[in-house]
Motif scaffolding. Sequence first.
Motif, short mmCIF file in Angstrom:
data_model
loop_
_atom_site.label_atom_id
_atom_site.label_comp_id
_atom_site.label_asym_id
_atom_site.label_seq_id
_atom_site.Cartn_x
_atom_site.Cartn_y
_atom_site.Cartn_z
N GLN A 109 41.42 52.11 20.97
CA GLN A 109 39.99 52.34 21.16
C GLN A 109 39.31 51.19 21.90
OE1 GLN A 109 41.49 52.14 18.22
NE2 GLN A 109 40.46 50.72 16.84
N ILE A 110 39.95 50.00 21.94
CA ILE A 110 39.35 48.88 22.67
C ILE A 110 40.30 48.31 23.73
CG2 ILE A 110 37.80 48.19 20.79
CD1 ILE A 110 39.87 45.96 20.16
N LEU A 111 41.38 49.04 24.05
CA LEU A 111 42.37 48.50 24.97
C LEU A 111 41.80 48.28 26.37
CD1 LEU A 111 46.08 49.33 25.29
CD2 LEU A 111 44.68 49.48 27.34
N ILE A 112 41.06 49.25 26.90
CA ILE A 112 40.51 49.10 28.25
C ILE A 112 39.51 47.95 28.30
CG2 ILE A 112 39.09 50.21 30.01
CD1 ILE A 112 41.86 51.29 30.00
N GLU A 113 38.70 47.81 27.24
CA GLU A 113 37.73 46.71 27.21
C GLU A 113 38.44 45.36 27.21
OE1 GLU A 113 35.47 50.26 25.76
OE2 GLU A 113 37.51 49.50 25.60
N ILE A 114 39.58 45.27 26.52
CA ILE A 114 40.36 44.04 26.53
C ILE A 114 40.99 43.83 27.91
CG2 ILE A 114 42.43 42.90 25.61
CD1 ILE A 114 41.81 44.22 22.92
N GLN A 115 41.51 44.89 28.51
CA GLN A 115 42.12 44.78 29.83
C GLN A 115 41.10 44.34 30.87
OE1 GLN A 115 44.46 48.21 30.74
NE2 GLN A 115 45.11 47.47 32.75
N ASP A 116 39.85 44.67 30.66
CA ASP A 116 38.80 44.30 31.61
C ASP A 116 38.49 42.80 31.59
OD1 ASP A 116 36.93 45.17 33.62
OD2 ASP A 116 35.32 44.85 32.17
N THR A 117 39.12 42.05 30.70
CA THR A 117 38.93 40.60 30.66
C THR A 117 40.00 39.87 31.47
OG1 THR A 117 40.32 40.20 28.70
CG2 THR A 117 38.02 40.83 28.31
N LEU A 118 41.00 40.58 32.00
CA LEU A 118 42.15 39.95 32.64
C LEU A 118 41.88 39.57 34.09
CD1 LEU A 118 45.02 42.27 31.33
CD2 LEU A 118 44.40 39.99 30.48
N LYS A 119 42.55 38.53 34.55
CA LYS A 119 42.53 38.17 35.96
C LYS A 119 43.08 39.34 36.79
CE LYS A 119 43.57 33.27 35.02
NZ LYS A 119 44.58 32.20 35.23
N SER A 120 42.63 39.43 38.04
CA SER A 120 43.07 40.53 38.89
C SER A 120 44.46 40.31 39.46
CB SER A 120 42.07 40.74 40.03
OG SER A 120 41.90 39.55 40.77
N GLN B 208 31.59 41.04 48.62
CA GLN B 208 32.00 39.97 49.52
C GLN B 208 30.87 38.97 49.73
OE1 GLN B 208 35.00 39.50 50.66
NE2 GLN B 208 34.37 37.62 51.68
N ALA B 209 29.63 39.48 49.80
CA ALA B 209 28.49 38.59 49.95
C ALA B 209 28.36 37.68 48.74
CB ALA B 209 27.21 39.41 50.13
N TYR B 210 28.60 38.22 47.55
CA TYR B 210 28.56 37.42 46.34
C TYR B 210 29.62 36.33 46.39
CZ TYR B 210 25.36 40.50 43.79
OH TYR B 210 24.27 41.20 43.37
N LYS B 211 30.82 36.71 46.86
CA LYS B 211 31.91 35.74 46.90
C LYS B 211 31.59 34.56 47.81
CE LYS B 211 35.58 39.05 45.90
NZ LYS B 211 36.76 39.75 46.41
N VAL B 212 30.97 34.88 48.93
CA VAL B 212 30.62 33.82 49.86
C VAL B 212 29.58 32.89 49.25
CG1 VAL B 212 29.55 33.33 52.08
CG2 VAL B 212 31.21 35.18 51.89
N ALA B 213 28.60 33.49 48.57
CA ALA B 213 27.51 32.69 48.01
C ALA B 213 27.91 31.95 46.76
CB ALA B 213 26.31 33.60 47.72
N ASP B 214 28.77 32.58 45.95
CA ASP B 214 29.06 32.01 44.65
C ASP B 214 30.50 31.52 44.51
OD1 ASP B 214 30.07 32.73 41.62
OD2 ASP B 214 28.01 31.97 41.62
N GLY B 215 31.41 32.27 45.07
CA GLY B 215 32.82 31.88 44.97
C GLY B 215 33.41 32.12 43.62
N GLY B 216 32.72 32.85 42.73
CA GLY B 216 33.21 33.02 41.38
C GLY B 216 33.08 34.42 40.86
N VAL B 217 33.30 35.44 41.71
CA VAL B 217 33.19 36.82 41.27
C VAL B 217 34.44 37.59 41.64
CG1 VAL B 217 30.67 36.85 41.42
CG2 VAL B 217 32.03 37.54 43.39
N ASP B 218 34.64 38.73 40.96
CA ASP B 218 35.77 39.59 41.25
C ASP B 218 35.38 40.67 42.25
OD1 ASP B 218 38.04 38.61 39.93
OD2 ASP B 218 37.28 39.29 37.99
N ASP B 219 36.31 41.60 42.51
CA ASP B 219 36.08 42.60 43.53
C ASP B 219 35.00 43.61 43.17
OD1 ASP B 219 37.46 43.74 41.49
OD2 ASP B 219 39.03 44.64 42.71
N ASP B 220 34.54 43.60 41.93
CA ASP B 220 33.46 44.50 41.53
C ASP B 220 32.13 43.77 41.43
OD1 ASP B 220 34.11 42.97 39.36
OD2 ASP B 220 34.09 44.61 37.91
N GLY B 221 32.09 42.50 41.87
CA GLY B 221 30.85 41.75 41.85
C GLY B 221 30.53 41.07 40.54
#
Length: 491
Positions: free
Chosen positions: A269-280, A30-43
């Motif tokens: 073998q790379i499905l999760i890595e691809i899924q990790d690029t998606l919007k939340s 949340q601190a990152y979001k306030v300062a940057d406005g461009g991060v997801d829920d994992d920072g």
Amino acid sequence: MIVFTLGFARMGEIDEEIEQANNISSMDAQAYKVADGGVDDDGRSKRTGTVWTASAHIVTAIVGSGVLSLAWGIAQLGWITGVSTLLIFSSISLYSSGLLADCYRAPLSGKRNHTYRAAVKTYLGGRKHKICGLVQYVLLVGMVVGYTITAAISMLAIQKSNCFQKRGHGAQCKFSNNPFMIGIGIVEMFLSQIPNIHKLSWLSIIAAIMSVSYAGIGMGLAFTKAVSGHGETTSLTGEEIGPNLTAADKTWGMFSAIGNIAFACAYLQILIEIQDTLKSSPPENKVMKKANIIATLTATTLYMLCGCFGYAALGNDAPGNLLAGFYKPFWLVDMANSFIVVHLLGAYQVMAQPVFYVIESWASTRWPKSKFVTKEYPVTIGKNNLKFSVNLFRLTWRTIFVVMATLLSMALPFFNEVLGLLGALAYWPLTVYFPLEMHIAQKNIKRGTSWWFGLQLLNLVCFLTALGAACSSIHGLYKALHTYEPLKVTQ
């Protein structure tokens, strides 16, 4: 490659250190979001992937040059078994990919699993995630080497085509693969400096277009020959046993064909890595399932058309590469081979990026204060002020990786047989076993229920298929070793 090997030797420690780096608290995020406005829920930086970029990544990974070998595969199995096998394994991959997409987030905390291995650790724990990581990354490295060889073969095909055009199709046109492999390695050194898979959308889109294009050219050439009435002999059972084919060779060929078709349909073998690029938003698993459907339908359609038209045109003697069955028009065949090269240059990076990530994440947590490992140096180029950053560890490690992969490709040009073995060993655990086991754990499916028995039956069938394909690959590797001459291959 040495760093990669050492990393596997300490897989458990690497897991803990990477998890510490990824385990940013919600307050910090949340601190990152306030300062940057461009991060997801994992920072992490805001993800921008969509169903279309994910589909492009998948198509880039799944529709490899192997699509051109499907005519040969159907020639080994025949119309009924060949087509049925392709549809069955496409369906299995689509089903298991949906199960795996649901494992992207942890069941209670909602924490993201950034890698396939992290998902296995979340749901299965124990030592299974280490086994998964070993299998996954060895397969990815093997595919990188295989892509280098295949791209070089396509470049060589263009050179041979030009030679045939000048001297006639019966001319002796033999050249070495090595200069092409070196050239591919140089190009990949530059492409490998793209920081992570999140920045590869443009490359995957181009590669996906290339894969559809060369598959379309091969399909068009085969269709033209088939409908013109000049197609070769086909049969319901494929290549027939006779003076030129023993029963043993027929059996090995069938196992190899089944394995090739199964592995051609696999990309988990790379499905999760691809899924990790998606919007939340919308939820990643729903978007990923749509991408899986789009990509699988696209790939299966291309596979069916290329395999069936190719077999109808070239018959029971269909070559391993569909394009090798045609040499006119020269310019069109050359164009298709050039498309293969462009596609594999992109697919190389899609496969290599997860390997880059695991080593670099480990290094950054191991030496967090090292400027060599963590410091980014901004660079501006040209009048348009093109900006990017250079990291010395990334520059060094990725360059070494590409050099080692290139040297291995040059030293073992029959690595396709080795890659077939790696694929056979990796298909069952990555595409079937782990997704099914995680689904059982996630849904708390009780042992002995009809649902549980159905999943275990699917597990067993795919295991036996992979085992048969592995035996076939070992047989092919044994035969290739008899003619092995390091660094002296000409075609």
